[in-house]
Design a protein around this motif. Sequence first.
Motif, PDB file in Angstrom:
ATOM      1  N   PHE A 513     -18.079  21.086  -6.501  1.00 41.94           N
ATOM      2  CA  PHE A 513     -18.481  20.638  -7.827  1.00 41.94           C
ATOM      3  C   PHE A 513     -19.976  20.329  -7.843  1.00 41.94           C
ATOM      4  O   PHE A 513     -20.642  20.272  -6.808  1.00 41.94           O
ATOM      5  CB  PHE A 513     -17.675  19.425  -8.271  1.00 41.94           C
ATOM      6  N   PHE A 514     -20.492  20.134  -9.050  1.00 44.47           N
ATOM      7  CA  PHE A 514     -21.915  19.850  -9.222  1.00 44.47           C
ATOM      8  C   PHE A 514     -22.209  18.440  -8.732  1.00 44.47           C
ATOM      9  O   PHE A 514     -21.699  17.456  -9.260  1.00 44.47           O
ATOM     10  CB  PHE A 514     -22.297  19.990 -10.693  1.00 44.47           C
ATOM     11  N   GLY A 515     -23.009  18.329  -7.704  1.00 51.83           N
ATOM     12  CA  GLY A 515     -23.349  17.049  -7.098  1.00 51.83           C
ATOM     13  C   GLY A 515     -24.034  17.308  -5.769  1.00 51.83           C
ATOM     14  O   GLY A 515     -24.310  18.446  -5.402  1.00 51.83           O
ATOM     15  N   THR A 516     -24.327  16.265  -5.017  1.00 54.97           N
ATOM     16  CA  THR A 516     -24.958  16.444  -3.714  1.00 54.97           C
ATOM     17  C   THR A 516     -23.918  16.905  -2.698  1.00 54.97           C
ATOM     18  O   THR A 516     -22.711  16.815  -2.922  1.00 54.97           O
ATOM     19  CB  THR A 516     -25.599  15.135  -3.231  1.00 54.97           C
ATOM     20  N   VAL A 517     -24.416  17.397  -1.574  1.00 57.04           N
ATOM     21  CA  VAL A 517     -23.507  17.766  -0.481  1.00 57.04           C
ATOM     22  C   VAL A 517     -22.705  16.547  -0.049  1.00 57.04           C
ATOM     23  O   VAL A 517     -21.497  16.636   0.208  1.00 57.04           O
ATOM     24  CB  VAL A 517     -24.308  18.355   0.701  1.00 57.04           C
ATOM     25  N   GLU A 518     -23.369  15.414   0.013  1.00 55.47           N
ATOM     26  CA  GLU A 518     -22.677  14.179   0.397  1.00 55.47           C
ATOM     27  C   GLU A 518     -21.575  13.829  -0.599  1.00 55.47           C
ATOM     28  O   GLU A 518     -20.467  13.451  -0.207  1.00 55.47           O
ATOM     29  CB  GLU A 518     -23.682  13.026   0.496  1.00 55.47           C
ATOM     30  N   ASP A 519     -21.870  13.982  -1.898  1.00 56.89           N
ATOM     31  CA  ASP A 519     -20.847  13.717  -2.913  1.00 56.89           C
ATOM     32  C   ASP A 519     -19.629  14.599  -2.707  1.00 56.89           C
ATOM     33  O   ASP A 519     -18.484  14.150  -2.830  1.00 56.89           O
ATOM     34  CB  ASP A 519     -21.411  13.979  -4.315  1.00 56.89           C
ATOM     35  N   ASN A 520     -19.866  15.873  -2.384  1.00 63.14           N
ATOM     36  CA  ASN A 520     -18.769  16.811  -2.213  1.00 63.14           C
ATOM     37  C   ASN A 520     -17.915  16.473  -0.997  1.00 63.14           C
ATOM     38  O   ASN A 520     -16.710  16.738  -0.987  1.00 63.14           O
ATOM     39  CB  ASN A 520     -19.311  18.239  -2.093  1.00 63.14           C
ATOM     40  N   ILE A 521     -18.520  15.918   0.019  1.00 62.76           N
ATOM     41  CA  ILE A 521     -17.758  15.553   1.222  1.00 62.76           C
ATOM     42  C   ILE A 521     -17.030  14.227   1.022  1.00 62.76           C
ATOM     43  O   ILE A 521     -15.840  14.101   1.319  1.00 62.76           O
ATOM     44  CB  ILE A 521     -18.688  15.492   2.451  1.00 62.76           C
ATOM     45  N   LEU A 522     -17.733  13.238   0.497  1.00 58.73           N
ATOM     46  CA  LEU A 522     -17.119  11.919   0.320  1.00 58.73           C
ATOM     47  C   LEU A 522     -16.090  11.925  -0.803  1.00 58.73           C
ATOM     48  O   LEU A 522     -15.062  11.271  -0.720  1.00 58.73           O
ATOM     49  CB  LEU A 522     -18.189  10.868   0.015  1.00 58.73           C
ATOM     50  N   MET A 523     -16.386  12.649  -1.877  1.00 53.97           N
ATOM     51  CA  MET A 523     -15.500  12.743  -3.039  1.00 53.97           C
ATOM     52  C   MET A 523     -15.058  11.361  -3.509  1.00 53.97           C
ATOM     53  O   MET A 523     -13.876  11.105  -3.775  1.00 53.97           O
ATOM     54  CB  MET A 523     -14.289  13.624  -2.713  1.00 53.97           C
ATOM     55  N   GLY A 524     -16.013  10.465  -3.615  1.00 54.59           N
ATOM     56  CA  GLY A 524     -15.735   9.137  -4.131  1.00 54.59           C
ATOM     57  C   GLY A 524     -15.348   8.111  -3.092  1.00 54.59           C
ATOM     58  O   GLY A 524     -15.217   6.928  -3.418  1.00 54.59           O
ATOM     59  N   LEU A 939      -8.040  21.316  -9.693  1.00 50.85           N
ATOM     60  CA  LEU A 939      -6.922  20.401  -9.921  1.00 50.85           C
ATOM     61  C   LEU A 939      -6.132  20.112  -8.645  1.00 50.85           C
ATOM     62  O   LEU A 939      -5.817  18.957  -8.341  1.00 50.85           O
ATOM     63  CB  LEU A 939      -5.982  20.978 -10.987  1.00 50.85           C
ATOM     64  N   SER A 940      -5.829  21.170  -7.890  1.00 48.65           N
ATOM     65  CA  SER A 940      -5.016  20.987  -6.679  1.00 48.65           C
ATOM     66  C   SER A 940      -5.712  20.056  -5.691  1.00 48.65           C
ATOM     67  O   SER A 940      -5.081  19.170  -5.096  1.00 48.65           O
ATOM     68  CB  SER A 940      -4.739  22.333  -6.013  1.00 48.65           C
ATOM     69  N   THR A 941      -7.009  20.253  -5.515  1.00 47.68           N
ATOM     70  CA  THR A 941      -7.765  19.419  -4.581  1.00 47.68           C
ATOM     71  C   THR A 941      -7.818  17.975  -5.062  1.00 47.68           C
ATOM     72  O   THR A 941      -7.617  17.036  -4.285  1.00 47.68           O
ATOM     73  CB  THR A 941      -9.185  19.971  -4.416  1.00 47.68           C
ATOM     74  N   ILE A 942      -8.093  17.771  -6.344  1.00 44.82           N
ATOM     75  CA  ILE A 942      -8.187  16.418  -6.895  1.00 44.82           C
ATOM     76  C   ILE A 942      -6.862  15.679  -6.736  1.00 44.82           C
ATOM     77  O   ILE A 942      -6.823  14.511  -6.340  1.00 44.82           O
ATOM     78  CB  ILE A 942      -8.608  16.487  -8.376  1.00 44.82           C
ATOM     79  N   GLN A 943      -5.765  16.375  -7.038  1.00 47.79           N
ATOM     80  CA  GLN A 943      -4.461  15.738  -6.933  1.00 47.79           C
ATOM     81  C   GLN A 943      -4.076  15.455  -5.490  1.00 47.79           C
ATOM     82  O   GLN A 943      -3.487  14.416  -5.180  1.00 47.79           O
ATOM     83  CB  GLN A 943      -3.408  16.625  -7.606  1.00 47.79           C
ATOM     84  N   ALA A 944      -4.421  16.382  -4.593  1.00 47.44           N
ATOM     85  CA  ALA A 944      -4.077  16.186  -3.187  1.00 47.44           C
ATOM     86  C   ALA A 944      -4.766  14.947  -2.618  1.00 47.44           C
ATOM     87  O   ALA A 944      -4.189  14.223  -1.794  1.00 47.44           O
ATOM     88  CB  ALA A 944      -4.448  17.420  -2.377  1.00 47.44           C
ATOM     89  N   TYR A 945      -6.010  14.698  -3.037  1.00 49.08           N
ATOM     90  CA  TYR A 945      -6.754  13.557  -2.517  1.00 49.08           C
ATOM     91  C   TYR A 945      -6.537  12.292  -3.349  1.00 49.08           C
ATOM     92  O   TYR A 945      -7.114  11.241  -3.049  1.00 49.08           O
ATOM     93  CB  TYR A 945      -8.248  13.875  -2.465  1.00 49.08           C
ATOM     94  N   GLY A 946      -5.765  12.412  -4.423  1.00 50.07           N
ATOM     95  CA  GLY A 946      -5.502  11.241  -5.247  1.00 50.07           C
ATOM     96  C   GLY A 946      -6.730  10.722  -5.948  1.00 50.07           C
ATOM     97  O   GLY A 946      -6.889   9.505  -6.128  1.00 50.07           O
ATOM     98  N   ARG A 947      -7.632  11.640  -6.359  1.00 53.53           N
ATOM     99  CA  ARG A 947      -8.891  11.229  -6.986  1.00 53.53           C
ATOM    100  C   ARG A 947      -8.824  11.273  -8.505  1.00 53.53           C
ATOM    101  O   ARG A 947      -9.861  11.171  -9.159  1.00 53.53           O
ATOM    102  CB  ARG A 947     -10.035  12.130  -6.498  1.00 53.53           C
ATOM    103  N   SER A 948      -7.638  11.395  -9.065  1.00 52.33           N
ATOM    104  CA  SER A 948      -7.531  11.445 -10.524  1.00 52.33           C
ATOM    105  C   SER A 948      -8.130  10.225 -11.204  1.00 52.33           C
ATOM    106  O   SER A 948      -8.835  10.358 -12.219  1.00 52.33           O
ATOM    107  CB  SER A 948      -6.069  11.625 -10.934  1.00 52.33           C
TER     108      SER A 948
END
Length: 1313
Positions: A513-524, A939-948
Motif C-alpha cells: 500500500f501507499f506508505g513507507t517501507v516501514e509502514d508496510n512491514i509494521l502494518m500498524g 482484503l485477505s491480508t488485512i483480515q488475516a492480520y486483524g487490521r480491520s
Amino acid sequence: MDGQTASASPASPHSSNQSETVADSGSSPLDRAGLLSFSTMSWMTPLMWSMSRKRLDLRSLSLPPLDGAGANGDQLLALWEQEVCAVGRQEASLTRVLLHFQRDRLLLVLFIGLLFITSLFLGSGVLVHEILNYILHPESSSVWGGVALCLGLVSVELFRVGCLTLNWAINLRTGIRLKAGFCMLGFHKILSLRTHSSISVGQMVNVLTSDSYRLFDAVLLGPLVLPFPLLLIACSIYSCYILNYTALIGFFIFLVFILLQLVFARLISGLQQRAVTITDTRVRTINELLTCIKLIKMFVWETSFRDRITDIRTSERRMLEKAALIQNFSVTISPLVPIIATMCTFIVHTWLGLPLNTSTAYPVVTIFNCMRFILSMLPTAIKSLAEAAVSIGRLQRLLLIENPESYVIQNTDCRSAAVILKNASLSWTKPPHPPHTEDRDGLVSKIRTSDLLPTLRDISFTLHKGRLLGVCGNVGSGKTSLICSLLEQMYLQQGSVCVDGSIAYASQQAWIFFGTVEDNILMGAPLDRFRYNRVLNSCSLDADLAILPHGDQTLVGEQGVNLSGGQRQRISLARAVYADRDLYLLDDPLSALDAHVGTHVFQECIRKELRGKSVILITHQLQFMEFCDEVLVLKDGTVLEAGNHLDLMREKGHYAELVTKHLLERMPQREEKKKKVELKGQLDRGTVNPAFDMSDESTDAPSADCIPADQLIDQEKNKNSLITWKTFGQYCEAAGGFCVSVFVFLLFIVLIVVTALSYWWLSYWLQQGHGTANVTWSQRGDVSLNANLSFYQLMFGIMIVFLLAACVIKCFCYVKVTFHASTALHNGLLSKVICSPMSFFDTTPSGRILNCFSRYQDEVDSLVPHHLNALLLFCLIAICVCIINSIIFPIMLLPVFVLVTLFTFLLRTFLKNVCELKKMENTSRSPCISLCSSIIQGLSTIQAYGRSPQYTQLFKRLYDVNANHFLLFNYAMRWLCFLVDALCAAMTLPVALLVVFSSNDVCSPPMKALALCYIIQLTSNSQYLIQSLMEAEARFISVEWLLRYITGCPSESMGQRQVNPVPEDWPQHGAITFLDYQMRYRQDSPVVLNGLQLHIRGGEKLGIVGRTGSGKSSLAVALFRLVEPAAGSILIDGVDITSISLSDLRTKLSIISQDPVLFTGTVRYNLDPFSRHSDEEIWAVLEKTYMKDAVCSLDGKLEAELTDAGGNFSVGERQLMSLSRALLHHSKIVLLDEATASVDAETDALIQTTIREAFECSTVLTIAHRINTVLQADRVLVLSQGQVVEFDCPDLLKQRPDSLFSSLLTAANTVAS
C-alpha cells in the motif's frame, strides 16, 4: 494545505498528516453557533472574511464530532443489525433504517417547512391581493394602512427567507450525518467480505463515493417537497375565493404537471438504474487499464481498451441523455407552468362570461407563481430521491452478500496440533443444498456440474505446532485454495477444519500500500527496533534499503509502483514475520527471488527466524522440500501423497518423480568441470540462478532510483481563483464550437422573451378593461365585456403554443450539446491518459485519475448541465424583472443599481471562497478513493492480520477531512444565498411603496400589478439564481480538472520529430543493435543504462543476467520505448526505433511477463482482442500451453467471461494464458521475463520445450534467473550498473574463472548442492 491532504497515506493504519491532525483538534465554529446564528448562518461570516483576507486557518476547519463518520457509522450499523434481527436479512429495509436514523431531525424540518409554506402563501397570495385592492380603492383605507401592508409584505418575505435558510441549515447537518453513516455502513461491509466475486471493485468504490453524494442531495431537497400538498390546498381555496371556481382549471393544470413530474421521476429512476450498471462497467474497465497500463502499452492494446471504453461510454450516454432530456424538460417547464395555467384559466374564465379585472387577475397570478416553487423544487427533489433510491438499493445488495459461514474451529482437539483437516471438502461457490442430504428431486442435475464439484476434496492432514509443512503440486491443484480454506474464504461442504493460534499470511501476489517501507512491514504494529532489524536481515532487505534514498522511510507508490517484484514479495514476507503469529501461511513467497536470495530467505527467515512456529509453505522450488518437516503433494484438489521427504522418496511416487527430475537436471551443473553435457533438448527444470533476477528490479523505475513520494508523487495543486473564461470557452468548444453555443443561448433568450411577452400581454389586456362597451360602474375594467375579447384570447393561445414549442426545442438542443461536450471531454481525457508516458503513471496516483473518470465525469454529465441550465434561466429572468420594473418605475433604476452593486461585491469577495472550499473537497476526496481501492485489493491480508479496526479508523480520519470541506462548502454556498435572498426581499419594500403611493394616472394598476408580481418573482428566484451560479461555478471545477489533464498530460512520442513507415514484413531478421545508448527514467533521475554498445544477431537466443539494479529490466523498457533515450539509439534490422511510431514498434515485439495479467472479458478477448485469429489457431496455442482442458471446462469456453483479474484461474494458469497470448502473436523478437515462475516443475519442463519450438526462428531475449535457460542460450549478456561487462557464449564465459558470469554460476551450483 491541499497538498498535505492529498498526500495522506491512504493505506497506512497509523500514518497521519497535518490535515488529519487538524481535523481532530480544536472545536468547530458550527458547534459554537447559537440558534439565531445557526438559523441565519451568520457563524460563517468570520470564516468567510478570514478566507477573503488571508489563507484559511486549518484550526477552524474541524468537523463537529456529531457529524463525523465514527458516531454516525456506529449508530447506523447498530440500527441495521437491529433491523436484520427484527425482520430477517431478506426482509430488512435499508430505507426504513435510514429514516429511523434521523427521524427527529426530519420531523423538525417538516415543521419548519410548514412555517415556510405559510409565509410563502401569506406573502404571495393574501398580502398581494390586499395591496392590489388598496391601489384600486385607495379611499377605503388610510395611508398608514398602505404602509402597514408594504411593511407586512417585506416582513413576511424576510421570515420566509429565514425559514428556508434554517431548513437548509438543518438539512445540511442531517445529510452529512446520513452520508457518513451510509459510507461507514458500506465500508464496514466491504472490510468484512471474505469473498467478493459477486460484486466488482468499481461497484464497491461507487457505493462509497457517488452513491453517498446522491443520498446527501436527497436528504437536502426531499423534506422541502413534503409540505407542498398543504400549499396546493390553501392556494386553491384562496384563489377560488378571489376569482371563482374557474381557478380550479389552473390547479388542474398544476396537478397534471405534478403528475407528469412523478411519471418523469419514475422514468428517470429506471434510466438511472440502467445507466449506473453501465457506469460501473466503465469505471471497472478504466481501473483495469490504469492498473495494467504498462503491459497494455507493451501489448499495444491501447486501441482495444479505448474502443471498448468508448463503446461502453456510448451506451452510457444514451441512457443518460434520455434521463437528462426528461429532467431538463421538467426543470425548464416549471417556471412556465404559472403563466400557462394563468392563460388557460383566464381564457376559459372570460369565455364563460365571468368578470375579470386587475384586482382579481393578478392575485391569482401571484398565487400561481407562489405554487411555482413546488414545480421548481419538485423535479430536482424527485431526481435526487430517485437517484438515492438506486444508491440505497445498491448498498442494500452489498449488505446482503453473505460471507461463507464460519467453519474454522479455533481450538484443536490435540494440543500439539496447529492445523487439523478431517475429510474436508470445500468449494468457492455456496452448495445448492446442505451436505449429507439426498437429491431426491434431481435438483443437482439441473445445476452446472463444475459448480457442484468442490475445489478441495476429502482433504485430511495434521500440522503439529512448530513444524514446517511444504506443499507442492501442479498448476491448479488447489495449493492456494488450501490456504484460503484456512482463512475461511471458501464454503465447507463436509468435514472439519481446526486451527489453533493466530495467523500471519503472505499472499502469492504481494500487497503493497501507499506508505513507507516501514509502514508496510509494521502494518500498524508498534515498532520493536531490535526485532525489526532482525526481520530485515532475515528477509534479505538490508541491501535493498541501503540503496533506497531514505532507507525504510522511503515512500512507495500505490501497489509498490517504485519497488521491484522481488522487493514487494520480501516486504510482504517481512510483514508476516514481524507480526509474530502462531501459524504462518506463505503462498509461494520465493517465486520472484533468485537462488542466492531465495536460499538466504528460506534458511534465515523460514527455518531460523520462524523456528518454533507452525508454517505452511507453498512453493515450486523443490530443492527446499527436503528441509521441510513434512510434505503435502496435491493433485486436482486432493492429497496425492503426504509424509516427510525421505519416506516419500522411498515410495517412488509422484513426488519422488518430481524430485528425481530436479536432481537429474542439477547433476550436470555439479560435474560440468569433469565433462561437457549436451544441454539442448533437456526437458528438465533448471536450478534457480542467483541474482539473475529480472523481477527483483523495477520495470517502472530502478531500485536505485527509488525516490521519496513527496518527489515521486505529484501533488494535486489548487488554484485560489474562480473558473476562468478560458475554461468556459474550452467547454463551449467541446460542446460543438462558438456558433453552436450562441445558438443554444439564443434559444434560452427566445424562451424568456416569450414568457415576458405573455405577462405583458396580460397587463395590456387588463389595461384595456371593458373597451368601448357601455358598462355600469361596478363593471368597469371587466375584460370579459371587451369587444375584442376573442382577439386577446387567440393571442394567449398562440403564446401557449410558442412557449411549449420553444421549451421542447431548447431542451432537445441543450441536452444534445451538453452531452456532446461531456463525451468529448471523456474521450479526450481517455486518449490523453492512454497516450501518456509511464512516468505520468509513476507520479500520479491511480485514485486521482480514477476520480476524474468517476466523480468528476459524473458531475460533468449531470450536475454541470443541470446547474448551467438553471443559471441561464434564472439569470435571464432576473434581468427581465429588472428591465420591466425599471420601465414601469424609472426611479427603480437607483435601487436596481444598488442591488447590482451589492451583488457584485458579494460575488467578487466571497464566490472565490466557495470555489476554494469546493476544490479542497475535490482534493481531499482522492485519498479516500485510493484507500478504498487499496483495501479492496488487500482484503485477505488485512483480515488475516486483524487490521480491520486500524483501517476503519484511517478511513474515518480521511472521510472526516473530506466531509468537513464538503460541509463547509455547502454552508458557504447557503450563507451567500441567504445574503442575496435577504437583499432581494428588502427590494420588495421600495416596489411595494411605489405601487401603493404612485398615482394611478401616472402608472395604471395593471402595470403596477405586473411590477409587484415581478418583484415577488425576483425574491423567489434570487436564491435559485445565486445557488445555480455557485453550483455551476463549483461544478465547473470538474471540467477544469478534466481539461487540466487533457491539456497538461504529455504524450509518449511528444519529442519525436518524424515518423517513418516500416514495411509490413519488418523486422525480417530480428537483429538488434545498441549504439552508445543511454537512458534515465525521468529528467532528474540518474542514468540507468550507460553507453550500451552491442549487437544481437537475428534469431539469436540471448540470456541477460546481472545482479539487482544492474539494468536488466531497463533494457526491456528501452526496447519497448517505454522511456525515450537520453542519448544514443537502438536499431532493429537497421531501423532506428525512435524514427518509427510506437505502435509499429511494439506490435512487432512480444513480452511474456512474470506477473500474469488477465482482464475482465471473454477468454477470446484476453488472447485476441482485435479478433485477428480463428478459433482453430486459439485452440492450438491453448493446447501448446496445456490450458485447453481448463478453458474447455468453462461455460462458453472461448466466450466464457473472466472475473476481475482473471479470478477464474490460479496464478499459474494465468501465467500460461499470458504465454498463450504471446504464442498467438508470434513476433520476430520476444522478451521472456521468467514466464514460468509460478508453474510446477513438470509443466515448466514441457513449457520450455514449447517456447523453444515456437520461437525457434525468433530473436529471444531471456531476462533470466533460471540457470538452464541461460546455459542453453547462444550468448549471455552480463550487465552491471547499466553497463555491459561480459557478452559471449556461456561455455566461453564459464571457462573464465575471473568472469562475473562464472561467479554467478558458482553461486548457483553452491545453492544447488
